[in-house]
Design a protein around this motif. Structure first.
Motif, PDB file in Angstrom:
ATOM      1  N   CYS A 192      31.049  -7.028 -44.061  1.00  0.00           N
ATOM      2  CA  CYS A 192      29.989  -7.316 -43.364  1.00  0.00           C
ATOM      3  C   CYS A 192      29.811  -8.656 -44.056  1.00  0.00           C
ATOM      4  O   CYS A 192      30.281  -9.154 -45.102  1.00  0.00           O
ATOM      5  N   THR A 193      29.057  -9.595 -43.218  1.00  0.00           N
ATOM      6  CA  THR A 193      28.869 -10.901 -43.683  1.00  0.00           C
ATOM      7  C   THR A 193      28.136 -11.169 -44.956  1.00  0.00           C
ATOM      8  O   THR A 193      28.864 -12.239 -45.751  1.00  0.00           O
ATOM      9  N   PRO A 194      27.131 -10.758 -45.309  1.00  0.00           N
ATOM     10  CA  PRO A 194      26.332 -11.494 -46.530  1.00  0.00           C
ATOM     11  C   PRO A 194      27.222 -11.108 -47.742  1.00  0.00           C
ATOM     12  O   PRO A 194      27.335 -11.954 -48.745  1.00  0.00           O
ATOM     13  N   GLY A 198      20.328  -5.613 -50.180  1.00  0.00           N
ATOM     14  CA  GLY A 198      19.761  -4.945 -49.017  1.00  0.00           C
ATOM     15  C   GLY A 198      19.971  -5.190 -47.644  1.00  0.00           C
ATOM     16  O   GLY A 198      19.634  -4.857 -46.669  1.00  0.00           O
ATOM     17  N   HIS A 199      21.177  -6.277 -47.473  1.00  0.00           N
ATOM     18  CA  HIS A 199      21.308  -6.548 -46.159  1.00  0.00           C
ATOM     19  C   HIS A 199      22.846  -6.234 -45.665  1.00  0.00           C
ATOM     20  O   HIS A 199      23.275  -6.626 -44.605  1.00  0.00           O
ATOM     21  N   THR A 200      23.499  -5.398 -46.519  1.00  0.00           N
ATOM     22  CA  THR A 200      24.872  -5.288 -46.331  1.00  0.00           C
ATOM     23  C   THR A 200      25.114  -3.838 -45.950  1.00  0.00           C
ATOM     24  O   THR A 200      24.102  -2.896 -45.826  1.00  0.00           O
ATOM     25  N   ILE A 201      26.084  -3.446 -45.458  1.00  0.00           N
ATOM     26  CA  ILE A 201      26.495  -2.029 -44.968  1.00  0.00           C
ATOM     27  C   ILE A 201      26.546  -1.065 -46.136  1.00  0.00           C
ATOM     28  O   ILE A 201      25.942  -0.019 -46.116  1.00  0.00           O
ATOM     29  N   ASN A 235      19.336 -12.906 -50.544  1.00  0.00           N
ATOM     30  CA  ASN A 235      19.861 -12.682 -48.991  1.00  0.00           C
ATOM     31  C   ASN A 235      21.101 -11.767 -49.025  1.00  0.00           C
ATOM     32  O   ASN A 235      21.364 -11.311 -47.835  1.00  0.00           O
ATOM     33  N   ILE A 236      21.819 -11.422 -50.027  1.00  0.00           N
ATOM     34  CA  ILE A 236      22.999 -10.268 -49.921  1.00  0.00           C
ATOM     35  C   ILE A 236      22.159  -9.037 -50.157  1.00  0.00           C
ATOM     36  O   ILE A 236      22.499  -8.073 -49.196  1.00  0.00           O
ATOM     37  N   SER A 242      17.999 -16.886 -54.816  1.00  0.00           N
ATOM     38  CA  SER A 242      17.755 -16.763 -53.345  1.00  0.00           C
ATOM     39  C   SER A 242      19.254 -16.427 -52.632  1.00  0.00           C
ATOM     40  O   SER A 242      18.914 -15.448 -51.524  1.00  0.00           O
ATOM     41  N   ILE A 243      20.227 -16.749 -53.015  1.00  0.00           N
ATOM     42  CA  ILE A 243      21.558 -16.160 -52.226  1.00  0.00           C
ATOM     43  C   ILE A 243      21.675 -14.742 -52.465  1.00  0.00           C
ATOM     44  O   ILE A 243      21.809 -14.029 -51.709  1.00  0.00           O
ATOM     45  N   ARG A 269      30.890 -10.581 -47.963  1.00  0.00           N
ATOM     46  CA  ARG A 269      32.111 -11.337 -47.622  1.00  0.00           C
ATOM     47  C   ARG A 269      31.886 -12.619 -48.056  1.00  0.00           C
ATOM     48  O   ARG A 269      32.612 -13.353 -48.688  1.00  0.00           O
ATOM     49  N   GLU A 270      30.704 -13.416 -47.382  1.00  0.00           N
ATOM     50  CA  GLU A 270      30.558 -14.732 -47.698  1.00  0.00           C
ATOM     51  C   GLU A 270      29.592 -15.035 -48.849  1.00  0.00           C
ATOM     52  O   GLU A 270      30.027 -15.834 -49.732  1.00  0.00           O
ATOM     53  N   GLY A 271      28.824 -14.218 -49.412  1.00  0.00           N
ATOM     54  CA  GLY A 271      27.975 -14.258 -50.528  1.00  0.00           C
ATOM     55  C   GLY A 271      28.436 -14.284 -51.739  1.00  0.00           C
ATOM     56  O   GLY A 271      28.419 -15.155 -52.728  1.00  0.00           O
TER      57      GLY A 271
END
Lengths: 781, 451
Positions: B358-360, B397-400, B394-395, B390-391, B362-364
């Motif tokens: 998942c994006t946050p 609580g937003h991941t699988i 953004n990760i 802040s990054i 993998r990228e974060g």
């Protein structure tokens, strides 16, 4: 009980009622609320990996993905609150940090979901100042380009498409974290018959169309609705054009037919429209030399020559053969001309070999149900079909139905992997196909306590047959589908009658998987011989003096190409209406350039009897003209009445008023003997029509011709049969059928029945051979 | 088989040890376990035909909480298994111990494997699962092999297989080893891996109790959790609870590492003061000053020394202090530790171990690592610290799965507790600690690439 219960949910303050099991995304769609997303696709399983659809849910401690969150009763959701937006913007920022942002040179530009959503959810400048990831490009074969995999956002739509829709996992994700990459299996190309759909569902420019890329921008293209001229499904198309040239073909969503998909044949065959071999001027052969002439010269020559033959040898010396891929209007006018000349020798069933059913049919043979109904059956028997390659999207429907519990049974002459979860598969030699079907009928009748006709009373069922019969007789909603091979089969009428018996025993529906775009339309157009006429087989077996060909390449399109070519060579006159040059130049006397489907208006009636009209997308190439117009003028020049048409719709309405179609579709067959065939030949041929050799357009589609499915045919036998003949795989052999012969390489396929040699038809290397399911001999070359 | 090292003192794991009581490094075999009272709990259950519900009730009473990191009540988890489900159910042991600082499951499997086997059999009995799998971390191959040996012993003795000890209860147990991916310790990634697929977490719901291994109801517990079960059944939930504190029953093995004199596993009652645990581990190295502690494994927030010294080692106390007990990996850092360097190493770990699904995450995780690396190597900017927080937000609580949180929490806690140290790196391009005047940062250090 649970499933009936409706759930109430409020999204952005708007209430909506959804069925039990619905997700927040589905509820939002129902309301018309757009939730941004990448990995979600309504036809694929839920992955919830892109996280773009995060929304605020009352009482949830964190934002939840709308695509994967089941609705609970009384749920409150906000998709545009600050809380939701912050989560969505956060995800967009992450998606963009390693994305190359190379939109100006990206082929997806203008039709890119990432580009679109970045406008709404991305920042105007990036906070990311570290090094960006670079992902190596991947060679995936001639159809799908993966040259810029750095653009991939890892949504895995392509992976799920392969696993779930195509039934073959051509792409997968390897590596972890930032090193996760989409790759194919080592050294394998991505060109199953449905691979092109991955290009459509890729939300970014990672997977692009290799034939199309860098040829045009999406916003420069004009869009025209159209209908596929290939298989009997009649997929709906969007033909995209620029400067009077077809640039690419995309699916037009039609849930009843192709859904949102296209087979690769439908998608990429447009390259054949722009082929170098297109015939662009009328031509006459004079003194063995081809000369370009004006239309009126060519047409007057053709009309004059036809009249001369008629007066010298009688109208019966003229035969008319149309392609089942031609439009309804063209086929109708072709038969009208033949009959206007006084000849009843007209046919479009070029690969059919058994016409014993003619005169016994109650109407036009068709699917016997709606395409969409196939998915609702709980038992299916597919008889004589290379299903995956002959009908890619019908195979997909059955594949999905099988996952829902449909029991799929195959009775066929080859064991190609259908990529469908199969209950039972019985592979027999072509000569044994009617017997096997009779056995199934007998066994099913026993299970059902039904009576069987006396011809079948003595039939004994083997174990493989019994398993199929058990499966079928346990169903509530059963379908029997006769595929292309069953229709090409030398005892096709018997198979038809047996299928009818079996359907009767089971209370099942039965029908035909239409081979070509107008396999039903040809019947409705009356492009079949009357009681006094010769059918396609007879017209070639007893050569005529003159042939009128409509979109036909006899050496590739006929059941017995050797016989077809020899009939053409013997004829005094061959008038060919064709879009292409090619072998036709060897035996034709007049070449009349007609427009393929993108350059003419016309109609196809698909396998379920759906009449689908379309208009031309571009102007005809060169001096080519719509076939119906050419035939109209020819009719006029021949002085036949009733050729005063202004529009193709007038032809269509005369040929087949839309309201009459349903009444004319009828699979019933009466008065065909059920006596089963006796002795089989020592060696018999099993001929498939490879997917990319099936019709003149696709044969000239360059990229498709580079795929695995377009490799030159080999002769396959099972190991025991090879050993019995003292032959081995890789060896070159000379195959003979009567006077015809071909030299090919041997290969082993243990799924073939004994005594069978599988050797594809419709290919130049086998066009010297005889009938597709006839006896043959082999010897080392 | 792992028998190479000499025996150690039977009270090496501490005076209150329960799971590791009497363990001397050699006595892992079936006969040793039986002589310590092993398999008595199972025998009792089968002899007295104790109903499964009664066992679950006893485990609930014990307040045993999952020892793998999340601390979810074990009895409650077992009660989620559908009673009347007609098909196969599974019991899975998560021995994919990969959290930096955590090494307790390794010792349990190495020194007392039969406690896990017995715990799993009892778990299977209580939840109606007849097949179990123990997913052993891929980097402890010898211990995986030893565990296979222990299973063979148990099978030969009639504790595993059909009709256990002549009863009508059957349970088969298989060992499975992973290949060392941290993510496979996430329970649904573990299931995927066990099924032979790419180890990446599943989205929940559905939870494993309804859709687990091969889509069947499955319970997944940590090694230490299973190891505690026989004791609970043998001695009663009440007594287990009394070993610890309310809602924090029993003993817990803490893996103490870092700047201590005697790093190792110590089994203490939940609620033991951190100071006591530190003392058991010999105190801070060379008598240096304690600076910070990560009390529950590398994915939990770091706590400064003063907070830690006032905190007791149980789930609720540590949560109150601002961190989490997690897997019980206590990483001790003294005043010679550079917090920037420490965070860089942690950030690298999560960057390396993110599954990429998942994006946050993998990228974060890569973004976090690269920024911390930049600060560590003297190329930081003042605005980087707020950007990092802040990054991480953004990760989180937003991941699988929880790996995103695991990557975010250290970053946020290190910066919030030791912001000055980060600022010092940024302003002076050198470190504030280590030696007098600080050591110079290493501007030439290259970014580590994830393997």
């Amino acid at each position: 009980m649970m499933a009936d219960k409706k759930l109430n949910i409020e999204i952005d303050g708007r209430p909506v009622e959804v069925p039990h099991g619905a997700t927040v995304m589905e509820a939002a769609n129902q309301l018309g609320v757009y939730v941004p997303h990448f990995c979600y696709h309504r036809k694929l399983s839920i992955a919830a990996n892109c996280r773009m659809c995060l929304v605020q849910v009352e009482k949830a401690p964190k934002p939840l993905p709308a695509c994967a969150t089941p609705v609970t009763d009384g749920m409150k959701v906000w998709t545009e609150s600050d809380y939701a937006r912050r989560a969505q913007r956060g995800v967009m920022e992450f998606l963009l940090i390693n994305h190359p942002l190379d939109c100006p040179i990206c082929d997806q530009g203008g039709e890119c979901q990432l580009q679109d959503l970045a406008v709404g959810y991305g920042g105007s400048a990036s906070r990311y100042e570290e090094a960006k990831r670079v992902v190596p490009h991947k060679p995936l074969g001639p159809l799908v380009a993966a040259e810029e995999m750095t653009r991939c956002i890892h949504c895995t739509r392509c992976v799920r498409f392969g696993q779930e829709i195509a039934g073959i996992m051509e792409l997968g994700m390897t590596g972890r974290g930032e090193h996760a990459e989409i790759i194919s299996f080592v050294g394998r190309s991505v060109d199953s018959e449905l691979s092109g759909n991955m290009i459509d569902i890729c939300p970014v420019g990672a997977l692009t169309s290799k034939p199309f890329r860098y040829t045009a921008r999406t916003w420069e293209l004009a869009r025209r609705k159209s209908v596929s001229p290939h298989c009997g499904l009649g997929s709906n198309l969007v033909v995209q054009t620029q400067h009077e040239r077809v640039m690419r073909v995309l699916p037009l969503e039609n849930e009843a037919l192709n859904e949102c998909w296209l087979s690769d044949k439908d998608r990429f065959s447009y390259e054949g429209l722009n082929s170098e071999e297109r015939l662009t001027r009328p031509m006459l052969k004079q003194g063995g030399e081809w000369r370009e002439v004006d239309w009126h010269v060519a047409l007057e020559y053709a009309a004059h020559a036809l009249r001369e033959i008629k007066s010298a040898d009688g109208a019966g010396a003229i035969g008319a053969l149309g392609s089942p891929h031609a439009t309804l209007e063209e086929l109708y006018l072709l038969q009208k001309i033949a009959r206007g000349l006084g000849s009843d020798n007209v046919d479009f069933r070029l690969r059919q070999s058994d016409f014993a059913g003619d005169g016994h049919l109650s109407g036009a043979p068709w699917l016997g149900m709606k395409v969409a109904d196939i998915g609702t059956l709980d038992r299916v028997l597919v008889v004589g079909s290379f299903l995956r390659k002959d009908h890619p999207l019908i195979a997909h429907r059955i594949r999905q139905a099988a996952k829902r519990g449909q029991e799929v049974n195959f009775l066929h002459v080859a064991g190609d992997d259908s990529l469908i979860r199969t209950a039972n598969s019985l592979i027999v030699a072509p000569s044994a196909l009617p017997t096997a079907l009779a056995q199934i009928t007998r066994a099913a009748a026993e299970a059902k306590g039904a009576k069987v006709p006396s011809e079948l009373a003595a039939v004994q069922a083997s174990e493989g047959v019994s398993a199929i019969a058990r499966s079928l007789s346990s169903g509530q909603s059963v379908g029997i589908l006769l595929g292309n091979s069953a229709q090409h089969h030398p005892r096709a009428a018997l198979l038809h009658a047996l299928a009818q018996e079996l359907a009767g025993v089971l209370g099942a529906r039965f029908g035909f998987l239409g081979e070509a775009a107008n396999s039903v339309g040809g019947y409705l157009a009356g492009c079949v011989p009357g009681a006094n006429g010769l059918d396609a087989g007879a017209m070639l077996a007893a050569p005529r003096k003159a042939y009128l060909l409509l979109g036909v390449e006899p050496e590739l399109d006929c059941y017995d190409p050797r016989r077809a070519v020899s009939a053409m060579n013997e004829a005094d006159l061959v008038v060919a209406l064709t879009a292409y040059r090619g072998a036709v130049e060897d035996y034709a006397d007049v070449l009349l350039p007609i427009a393929p489907y993108t350059e003419t208006s016309g109609t196809f009636v698909n396998t379920e009897g759906r009449l689908q009209g379309f208009n031309g997308a571009v102007r005809p190439l060169g001096e080519a003209r719509p076939g119906w117009k050419v035939l109209r003028v020819l009719g006029n020049l021949l002085g036949i009445d009733g050729f005063e048409y202004d529009k193709s719709e007038m032809v269509r309405d005369e040929a087949c008023p839309a309201t009459e179609i349903a009444a004319r579709l009828d699979n019933r067959i009466k008065g065909v003997s059920l006596t089963l065939p006796g002795e089989a030949p020592t060696l018999q041929r099993v001929a498939d029509v490879p997917i990319y050799f099936a019709d003149p357009i696709v044969r000239r589609a360059r990229s498709l011709q580079q795929t695995r499915d377009a490799r030159a045919p080999q002769a396959y036998m099972n190991n025991a049969a090879l050993a019995g003949l003292g032959l081995s795989p890789g060896q070159r052999v000379r195959v003979r059928q009567g006077a015809g012969e071909a030299e090919v390489e041997l290969a082993c396929d243990d799924r073939l029945a004994d005594g069978c040699v599988r050797l594809a038809a419709a290919h130049a290397s086998t066009s010297g051979l005889g009938g597709m399911f006839d006896a043959l001999t082999l010897e080392p070359a | 088989m792992n028998t190479a090292h000499p025996p150690f003192s039977p009270d090496a794991f501490g005076p209150d040890a329960m799971i590791m009581k009497g363990i001397d490094g050699m006595n892992w075999r079936l006969k040793d376990y039986e002589s310590r009272g092993g398999y008595a709990a199972l025998r009792k259950i089968l002899a007295e035909r104790i109903p499964p519900d009664a066992i679950i009730a006893e485990v609930k009473k014990s307040a045993l909480r999952g020892r793998g990191g999340a601390g979810f009540p074990t009895g409650l988890k077992w009660s989620f298994m559908p009673r009347s489900f007609p098909g196969q159910k599974y019991m899975v042991c998560n021995s994919d111990e990969g959290e930096p600082g955590t090494f307790k499951d390794r010792d349990i499997l190495r020194y007392n494997p039969h406690s896990v086997i017995e715990g799993m059999i009892i778990g299977g009995y209580a939840t109606g699962a007849s097949v179990g799998y123990n997913y052993v971390h891929g980097e402890i191959w010898d211990i995986y092999e030893q565990f296979e040996g222990a299973i063979a012993e148990a099978r030969a003795a009639g504790y595993l297989g059909p009709s256990i000890l002549g009863s009508d209860f059957s349970f088969e147990l298989h060992a499975f080893h992973g290949w060392g991916a941290y993510i496979c310790g996430e329970e649904t990634a573990l299931l995927e891996s066990l099924e032979g697929k790419r180890g990446q977490p599943r989205f929940k719901p559905p939870f494993p109790a309804s859709y687990g291994l091969y889509g069947k109801p499955t319970t997944i517990n940590n090694t230490e959790t299973f190891a505690a079960v026989p004791w609970i059944v043998a001695h009663g939930g009440e007594r287990f609870l009394e070993l610890g504190r309310p809602n924090n029953g029993g003993t817990k093995i803490f893996s103490v590492s870092g700047n201590v004199e005697r790093p190792g596993n110590y089994e203490v009652r939940l609620g033991t003061p951190f100071a006591t645990l530190l003392e058991m581990a010999g105190g801070v190295t060379k008598g240096r000053r304690l600076k910070a502690v990560i009390p529950g494994g590398s994915s939990m927030p770091v706590l400064p020394a003063d907070v830690m010294m006032k905190t007791d080692m149980d789930y609720d106390s540590i949560a109150k202090a601002g961190s989490m007990l997690g897997s019980g990996a206590v990483i001790v850092m003294d005043d010679s530790t550079c917090m920037v360097k420490a965070l860089e190493r942690l950030a690298y770990f999560y960057y390396e171990e993110s599954c990429g699904q998942c994006t946050p995450c993998r990228e974060g995780t890569g973004w976090l690592y690269r920024m911390v690396h930049r600060i560590e190597t003297g190329r930081g900017r003042p605005e980087d610290l707020d950007a990092l927080t802040s990054i991480a937000d953004n990760i989180q609580g937003h991941t699988i799965c929880a790996l995103g949180d695991a990557a975010a929490l250290p970053v946020k806690s290190f910066i919030s507790h030791f912001r000055d140290e980060f600022l010092h790196h940024i302003e002076h391009k050198r470190c504030a600690v280590s030696v007098a005047g600080g050591y110079a940062t290493n501007p030439g250090a290259t970014l580590r690439a994830a393997a």
